[in-house]
Scaffold this motif. Structure first.
Motif, PDB file in Angstrom:
ATOM      1  N   ARG A 126     -23.932-195.366 -60.576  1.00 15.93           N
ATOM      2  CA  ARG A 126     -23.870-195.097 -59.132  1.00 15.93           C
ATOM      3  C   ARG A 126     -23.016-193.862 -58.839  1.00 15.93           C
ATOM      4  NH1 ARG A 126     -25.594-199.610 -56.037  1.00 15.93           N
ATOM      5  NH2 ARG A 126     -25.743-201.489 -57.296  1.00 15.93           N
TER       6      ARG A 126
ATOM      7  N   ALA B  34     -23.949-194.484 -52.001  1.00 11.56           N
ATOM      8  CA  ALA B  34     -23.755-194.678 -53.438  1.00 11.56           C
ATOM      9  C   ALA B  34     -22.283-194.908 -53.764  1.00 11.56           C
ATOM     10  CB  ALA B  34     -24.307-193.483 -54.213  1.00 11.56           C
TER      11      ALA B  34
ATOM     12  N   ARG C  28     -21.265-198.430 -52.489  1.00 17.22           N
ATOM     13  CA  ARG C  28     -21.784-199.492 -53.357  1.00 17.22           C
ATOM     14  C   ARG C  28     -21.002-199.589 -54.659  1.00 17.22           C
ATOM     15  NH1 ARG C  28     -28.237-200.041 -52.451  1.00 17.22           N
ATOM     16  NH2 ARG C  28     -28.129-200.083 -50.199  1.00 17.22           N
TER      17      ARG C  28
END
Length: 87
Positions: free
Chosen positions: A14, A48, A51
């Motif tokens: 990520r 991103a 997360r």
């Protein structure tokens, strides 16, 4: 807090994706691209990063809940502060 290797691999993926997206945003700005396109890409990079942070915190919470040695309360409080810093 130690993350297991599968969790860490997902977080790193990520973060690398966000790194690429941020590089793309910089290039878009340098190239004079449309504002809407830049903001869309910047938003994707932000998601991103969020997360990745939430994944780290979720794994930490899981570990804290499984912890029975008395330090779980302090760890939970720290993770709660970290979670709220991302929210």
């Amino acid at each position: 807090m130690d993350l297991d290797s599968d969790t860490m691999a997902g977080v790193i993926r990520r973060l690398r994706r966000a790194q690429g997206q941020i590089g793309g945003v910089i290039k878009m700005i340098e190239d004079g691209r449309d504002c809407a396109d830049v903001v869309t890409q910047l938003s994707a990079a932000s998601r991103a990063l969020d997360r990745a942070g939430f994944k780290i915190i979720a794994d930490g919470l899981r570990q804290c809940l499984a912890d029975t040695n008395g330090t779980a309360d302090a760890d939970r409080a720290q993770l709660e502060r970290l979670f709220l810093s991302l929210a």
